[in-house]
Design an enzyme around this catalytic site. Structure first.
Site, mmCIF file in Angstrom:
data_model
loop_
_atom_site.group_PDB
_atom_site.id
_atom_site.type_symbol
_atom_site.label_atom_id
_atom_site.label_comp_id
_atom_site.label_asym_id
_atom_site.label_seq_id
_atom_site.Cartn_x
_atom_site.Cartn_y
_atom_site.Cartn_z
ATOM 1 N N ASP A 61 39.562 38.501 40.820
ATOM 2 C CA ASP A 61 38.871 37.532 41.675
ATOM 3 C C ASP A 61 37.697 38.248 42.342
ATOM 4 O OD1 ASP A 61 38.188 35.849 44.013
ATOM 5 O OD2 ASP A 61 39.976 34.726 43.447
ATOM 6 N N ILE A 62 36.548 37.605 42.314
ATOM 7 C CA ILE A 62 35.330 38.243 42.828
ATOM 8 C C ILE A 62 35.308 38.293 44.364
ATOM 9 C CG2 ILE A 62 33.751 36.258 42.995
ATOM 10 C CD1 ILE A 62 32.990 39.559 41.201
ATOM 11 N N HIS A 114 44.110 27.767 37.215
ATOM 12 C CA HIS A 114 44.264 29.223 37.354
ATOM 13 C C HIS A 114 45.408 29.549 38.301
ATOM 14 C CE1 HIS A 114 41.216 27.863 40.278
ATOM 15 N NE2 HIS A 114 41.695 28.785 41.090
ATOM 16 N N HIS A 147 46.643 32.523 40.933
ATOM 17 C CA HIS A 147 46.260 33.719 41.694
ATOM 18 C C HIS A 147 47.438 34.690 41.704
ATOM 19 C CE1 HIS A 147 42.649 32.045 43.943
ATOM 20 N NE2 HIS A 147 43.254 30.910 43.648
HETATM 21 P P1 5GP Z 1 40.586 27.988 44.097
HETATM 22 O O1 5GP Z 1 39.913 27.085 43.079
HETATM 23 O O2 5GP Z 1 41.930 28.461 43.636
HETATM 24 O O3 5GP Z 1 40.600 27.371 45.460
HETATM 25 O O4 5GP Z 1 39.675 29.284 44.253
HETATM 26 C C1 5GP Z 1 38.930 29.804 43.175
HETATM 27 C C2 5GP Z 1 38.936 31.312 43.217
HETATM 28 O O5 5GP Z 1 38.024 31.751 42.211
HETATM 29 C C3 5GP Z 1 38.471 31.928 44.536
HETATM 30 O O6 5GP Z 1 39.444 32.872 44.978
HETATM 31 C C4 5GP Z 1 37.130 32.584 44.198
HETATM 32 O O7 5GP Z 1 36.929 33.793 44.883
HETATM 33 C C5 5GP Z 1 37.235 32.809 42.695
HETATM 34 N N1 5GP Z 1 35.953 32.739 42.010
HETATM 35 C C6 5GP Z 1 35.021 31.755 42.143
HETATM 36 N N2 5GP Z 1 33.965 31.987 41.339
HETATM 37 C C7 5GP Z 1 34.239 33.142 40.676
HETATM 38 C C8 5GP Z 1 33.514 33.899 39.704
HETATM 39 O O8 5GP Z 1 32.414 33.559 39.275
HETATM 40 N N3 5GP Z 1 34.114 35.035 39.251
HETATM 41 C C9 5GP Z 1 35.347 35.432 39.691
HETATM 42 N N4 5GP Z 1 35.833 36.563 39.167
HETATM 43 N N5 5GP Z 1 36.051 34.752 40.614
HETATM 44 C C10 5GP Z 1 35.503 33.619 41.107
#
Ligand code: 5GP
Length: 130
Positions: free
Chosen positions: A29-30, A93, A95
């Site tokens: 995660d970035i 996804h 985590h």
């Molecule tokens: P969620 O959709 O589960 O609420 O969060 C999405 C997750 O994806 C977040 O923790 C965010 O930091 C991560 N994320 C969003 N865009 C990118 C990206 O371009 N690259 C990576 N490696 N992680 C990402």
């Protein structure tokens, strides 16, 4: 319009990859809550995790299990926490987050800022354990 994760899958956007097979990809995660915070995704774009087929969903969890064990080899922690949110990126996804307390799973906390060299070495070390 492809999701950001679909663009990672097809190589348009880089990632710090930790594992891959024909159906799934795991990358750091970035904006991590902890060093080693990893996302496991299906390569086929599906928004909601519970719209995945039973066989794909179970296969993704088994893939995530291998990745979680590898993360735990590299990042000292009590357990690897597992959560699904999916409110930011509409591509299913999981985590995987190294945790020592419930507080470590709090997504409202400030995220870590890591240098690319740290991401690179973490991804390589975890990948070598998968
Ligand atoms: P969620 O959709 O589960 O609420 O969060 C999405 C997750 O994806 C977040 O923790 C965010 O930091 C991560 N994320 C969003 N865009 C990118 C990206 O371009 N690259 C990576 N490696 N992680 C990402």
């Amino acid at each position: 319009m492809a999701t950001i994760f679909a663009r990672i899958v097809n190589g348009e956007i880089p990632c710090y990859k930790v594992a891959e097979d024909e159906k799934f990809l795991a990358f750091l995660d970035i904006n991590p809550l902890a060093k080693g915070h990893t996302l496991v995704i299906p390569k086929v774009e599906t928004d909601y995790i519970f719209d995945m087929t039973d066989s794909d969903l179970s296969a993704m969890m088994i893939f995530a299990k291998k990745v979680a064990k590898a993360i735990k080899e590299v990042v000292p922690c009590t357990k690897i926490g597992v959560t699904v949110i999916g409110l930011e990126v509409p591509h299913a996804h999981i985590h995987l987050i190294p945790i020592n307390s419930i507080y470590d799973m709090d997504f409202s906390r400030p995220k870590l800022q890591l240098d690319s060299s740290v991401f690179e070495s973490l991804s390589q070390e975890i990948a070598s354990m998968v």
